[in-house]
Write an enzyme that holds these catalytic residues in place. Structure first.
Site, mmCIF file in Angstrom:
data_model
loop_
_atom_site.group_PDB
_atom_site.id
_atom_site.type_symbol
_atom_site.label_atom_id
_atom_site.label_comp_id
_atom_site.label_asym_id
_atom_site.label_seq_id
_atom_site.Cartn_x
_atom_site.Cartn_y
_atom_site.Cartn_z
ATOM 1 N N ASP A 36 0.872 -1.154 0.000
ATOM 2 C CA ASP A 36 0.000 0.000 0.000
ATOM 3 C C ASP A 36 0.924 1.222 0.000
ATOM 4 O O ASP A 36 2.137 1.093 0.190
ATOM 5 C CB ASP A 36 -0.893 -0.049 1.242
ATOM 6 C CG ASP A 36 -1.747 1.190 1.405
ATOM 7 O OD1 ASP A 36 -2.271 1.683 0.395
ATOM 8 O OD2 ASP A 36 -1.870 1.675 2.551
ATOM 9 N N ASP B 60 -0.152 5.127 1.075
ATOM 10 C CA ASP B 60 -0.408 6.024 2.202
ATOM 11 C C ASP B 60 -0.325 5.284 3.529
ATOM 12 O O ASP B 60 -0.927 4.218 3.693
ATOM 13 C CB ASP B 60 -1.796 6.658 2.075
ATOM 14 C CG ASP B 60 -1.883 7.675 0.946
ATOM 15 O OD1 ASP B 60 -0.829 8.065 0.420
ATOM 16 O OD2 ASP B 60 -3.007 8.076 0.593
#
Length: 272
Positions: A9, A11
């Site tokens: 991922d 963020d």
């Protein structure tokens, strides 16, 4: 090249904040963003915010400078470089956007380490402003997943990646994430895979409600230092298992000698 696919991922995983919120706050548009957020989907709000930036004279260069100073733990880049050096296939699956991710990864000097970036489209148009659109065009057709936001089902992306990799290759996945949107792809992983949820973040809470729903081995992390330790430990673990399997096959399942065992790579220790 190893048989390890690592999916990050972005963020609050690679970087240590939400990229949308960081940009809005740093440019001083927080109040307008909070006014717009209840009225339209997140991607539409961000596209509108980019229009407001442009209308108020904020240049692409200014946006890039703000993204360049986004918070990131000092051990994240070394962890990514180490995983790449060990032959792992690195990919990004993120609900940010392509403009942010490419800008930040290029600034960090690690863009070439990733074979694929899956995220919401983001680009600079002919008028010189950033345009952002959803990964899944939910106005035309729903992706059909009730766990994920309408613009992106990360589980479907993981399905596609798994389906494009031959089962003969026996690739093993390590998935790292923090948000509720990372729960669905974690459910798609298999028993030979690993999931690395960020502790005390939404994905951690969802997994902890019923860990037995996750087939993959669960290995939590709290910050960039622990991410690096756990990730390299898992890479070593997989490589050692593959090494043992290779020797066992090569020796036609004969008993391994002590010198051979001593020559195997050692797993890195991980602090509790």
């Amino acid at each position: 090249m190893s048989n390890i696919v690592i999916v990050f991922d972005f963020d609050k995983t690679i970087i240590d904040c939400d990229s949308d919120n960081w940009l809005i706050d740093e440019l001083g548009f927080t109040d307008l963003f909070n006014q717009l957020l209840p009225t339209m989907p997140w991607n539409s709000v961000m596209d509108k915010m980019m229009m407001e930036f442009h209308a108020n004279g904020v240049t692409i260069e200014e946006i890039e400078k703000v993204l360049h100073r986004i918070p990131i733990h000092h051990r994240i880049v070394p962890a990514i470089k180490a995983a790449y050096a060990l032959g792992c296939d690195l990919r990004v699956v993120s609900d940010a956007n392509m403009f942010y991710i490419e800008t930040i990864l290029k600034h960090l000097g690690i863009s070439e380490y990733f074979s694929e970036i899956n995220t919401n489209p983001g680009y600079v148009n002919e008028e010189g402003r950033v345009r952002i659109s959803p990964y899944h065009d939910f106005n035309k057709c729903s992706h059909g997943c009730t766990l994920c936001p309408p613009n992106m089902c990360k589980g479907l992306i993981i399905d596609r990646i798994q389906n494009t990799i031959s089962e003969v290759d026996k690739k093993r996945f390590i998935y790292l994430g923090d948000g509720a949107g990372d729960y669905c792809p974690s459910l798609r992983l298999r028993e030979r895979d690993f999931v690395m949820p960020r502790k005390n973040f939404p994905i951690w809470d969802l997994i902890c409600k019923d860990p037995l729903l996750i087939k993959a081995e669960i290995n939590g992390w709290s910050d960039g230092e622990e991410l690096e330790q756990v990730l390299l430990h898992l890479i070593n673990k997989i490589m050692m298992e593959e090494h043992v399997q290779f020797i066992s096959t090569d020796c036609k399942l004969q008993t391994l000698s002590i010198p051979v065992l001593e020559s195997m790579p050692k797993a890195l220790s991980v602090r509790p």
